[in-house]
Scaffold this motif. Structure first.
Motif, PDB file in Angstrom:
ATOM      1  N   ALA A 114      18.438 -26.664 -39.421  1.00  0.00           N
ATOM      2  CA  ALA A 114      17.266 -26.278 -38.623  1.00  0.00           C
ATOM      3  C   ALA A 114      17.169 -27.120 -37.359  1.00  0.00           C
ATOM      4  O   ALA A 114      16.899 -26.608 -36.274  1.00  0.00           O
ATOM      5  N   LYS A 115      17.406 -28.417 -37.492  1.00  0.00           N
ATOM      6  CA  LYS A 115      17.354 -29.297 -36.319  1.00  0.00           C
ATOM      7  C   LYS A 115      18.460 -28.958 -35.329  1.00  0.00           C
ATOM      8  O   LYS A 115      18.260 -28.968 -34.117  1.00  0.00           O
ATOM      9  N   THR A 174      17.524 -25.875 -33.491  1.00  0.00           N
ATOM     10  CA  THR A 174      16.436 -26.161 -32.545  1.00  0.00           C
ATOM     11  C   THR A 174      16.989 -26.823 -31.286  1.00  0.00           C
ATOM     12  O   THR A 174      16.629 -26.444 -30.167  1.00  0.00           O
ATOM     13  N   GLN A 221      18.845 -24.131 -29.246  1.00  0.00           N
ATOM     14  CA  GLN A 221      17.977 -23.178 -28.550  1.00  0.00           C
ATOM     15  C   GLN A 221      17.153 -23.851 -27.456  1.00  0.00           C
ATOM     16  O   GLN A 221      16.904 -23.254 -26.413  1.00  0.00           O
ATOM     17  N   ASN A 222      16.744 -25.097 -27.683  1.00  0.00           N
ATOM     18  CA  ASN A 222      16.014 -25.822 -26.638  1.00  0.00           C
ATOM     19  C   ASN A 222      16.858 -25.970 -25.376  1.00  0.00           C
ATOM     20  O   ASN A 222      16.349 -25.898 -24.257  1.00  0.00           O
ATOM     21  N   TYR A 260      15.929 -32.298 -27.147  1.00  0.00           N
ATOM     22  CA  TYR A 260      14.877 -32.632 -28.101  1.00  0.00           C
ATOM     23  C   TYR A 260      13.571 -31.922 -27.730  1.00  0.00           C
ATOM     24  O   TYR A 260      13.336 -31.580 -26.567  1.00  0.00           O
ATOM     25  N   ASP A 261      12.715 -31.725 -28.735  1.00  0.00           N
ATOM     26  CA  ASP A 261      11.406 -31.108 -28.506  1.00  0.00           C
ATOM     27  C   ASP A 261      10.550 -31.953 -27.558  1.00  0.00           C
ATOM     28  O   ASP A 261      10.764 -33.159 -27.417  1.00  0.00           O
ATOM     29  N   SER A 310      21.590 -19.678 -35.151  1.00  0.00           N
ATOM     30  CA  SER A 310      20.655 -19.767 -34.030  1.00  0.00           C
ATOM     31  C   SER A 310      19.957 -18.444 -33.749  1.00  0.00           C
ATOM     32  O   SER A 310      18.966 -18.403 -33.030  1.00  0.00           O
ATOM     33  N   PHE A 358      13.389 -21.610 -38.669  1.00  0.00           N
ATOM     34  CA  PHE A 358      12.240 -22.511 -38.699  1.00  0.00           C
ATOM     35  C   PHE A 358      11.585 -22.565 -40.077  1.00  0.00           C
ATOM     36  O   PHE A 358      10.935 -23.545 -40.415  1.00  0.00           O
ATOM     37  N   SER A 371      13.531 -28.525 -43.068  1.00  0.00           N
ATOM     38  CA  SER A 371      14.194 -29.287 -42.012  1.00  0.00           C
ATOM     39  C   SER A 371      14.753 -30.607 -42.517  1.00  0.00           C
ATOM     40  O   SER A 371      15.500 -31.276 -41.831  1.00  0.00           O
TER      41      SER A 371
END
Length: 308
Positions: free
Chosen positions: A47-48, A51, A54-55, A240-241, A278, A283, A287
């Motif tokens: 999941a990470k 993420t 996609q980020n 990173y978020d 992806s 989500f 995670s």
């Protein structure tokens, strides 16, 4: 007498069952401990990984007019055996030349056509600036590769005679690496900096030599255990978020590593591909689950933010 013999026999069976049960539990506990010890600390969940992937698409490529970058152009491939030999070579150089090599950095670059890449350089700690600084050696000269600079100047004469700068296309000279580094600054950092002001922009990600070796050994063991033909490591850019708790890593560019076969990039021992992952609703997954993951992250970002 027969009753007493039966009673002793029964007692023997109970004891045997008890000890076997204890042994089985101890063995299971030992196996769990072995798995925990063999799994590198920087393995992250699928999941990470998805993420981060996609980020990068949404907050970087789409923001600077490169949203149509294909998945094929996002995968930066290193052969597993060649990568292992490179890390072993750095250890040999550290000993033979008495250089305190602390690890290696994936330095960000871009070719003349604007395609992103990374190349590996040995690093040693710069105590004055407090970060891991890349270097190479050419013609017997120790040359630093400062990530803190916005651009680097080529040498008058440059050749890869020591083979310390490792790319997907073989070894690079200082000047060839400088060209890739400067291209990345011009084509990726400057366009993004016009839209988002940050204290610093990532130009490299560092791992210790032990972390490299641990990850390579982990992939080889998982390959044997689960009968997966892992032949390489694929490197992807991630972001990173936007999260205050991440401090300096919030909305920061990074890279993550995962396994690859001759056919595709895979992120876990079931052979799940990053490309398919992806596109799914990842989500909803746990995670924290890393038992089956083949993805490696949490490297040290470089350069450090400027001192106040």
């Amino acid at each position: 007498m027969k009753k007493r013999m039966i009673s002793f026999a029964s007692l023997g069976l109970v004891c045997a069952t008890f000890f076997l049960s204890c042994e089985t539990k101890d063995q299971a506990a030992e196996e769990q401990l072995d798995v925990a010890l063999e799994t590198p600390a920087k393995i992250i969940s699928n999941a990470k990984a998805a993420t981060l992937f996609q980020n990068d698409q949404h907050t970087r490529l789409s923001q600077i007019g490169k949203a149509n970058t294909s998945f094929k152009d996002k995968a930066i491939h290193f052969d597993l055996e060649t990568l292992e030999n490179y890390i072993n070579r750095l250890e040999t150089v550290a000993t033979s030349k008495n250089i305190p090599i602390t690890g290696a950095s994936f330095v960000f670059g871009a070719d003349a056509n604007g395609k992103r890449t990374v190349f590996l350089m040995p690093s040693t700690r710069n105590a004055d600036l407090d970060y891991q600084e890349s270097f190479t050696i050419e013609n017997g000269q120790f040359l630093t590769f400062k990530h803190v600079d916005s651009s680097l100047k080529p040498q008058n004469s440059s050749q890869n005679d020591e083979n310390l700068v490792f790319s997907t296309n073989g070894f690079l000279s200082f000047n060839e690496a400088t060209s890739l580094f400067n291209n990345y600054q011009n084509q990726y950092i400057q366009p993004f900096a016009k839209k988002v002001t940050k204290d610093y922009y990532t130009k490299a990600v560092w791992y210790s030599l032990d972390e490299f070796k641990g990850y390579i050994n982990y992939l080889k063991k998982q390959s044997d255990k689960h009968h997966i033909a892992i032949t390489g490591v694929d490197v992807f850019f991630g972001v990173y978020d936007i999260d205050a708790s991440l401090e300096l890593k919030s909305n920061a560019q990074t890279i993550f590593l995962t396994a690859s076969t001759q056919k595709q990039t895979i992120v876990n021992v079931t052979g799940k591909s990053l490309q398919s992952l992806s596109k799914q609703d990842f989500f909803a997954k746990d995670s924290k689950e890393t038992n089956e993951s083949l993805t490696f992250n949490e490297g040290h970002l470089s350069p450090p933010p400027p001192r106040g």
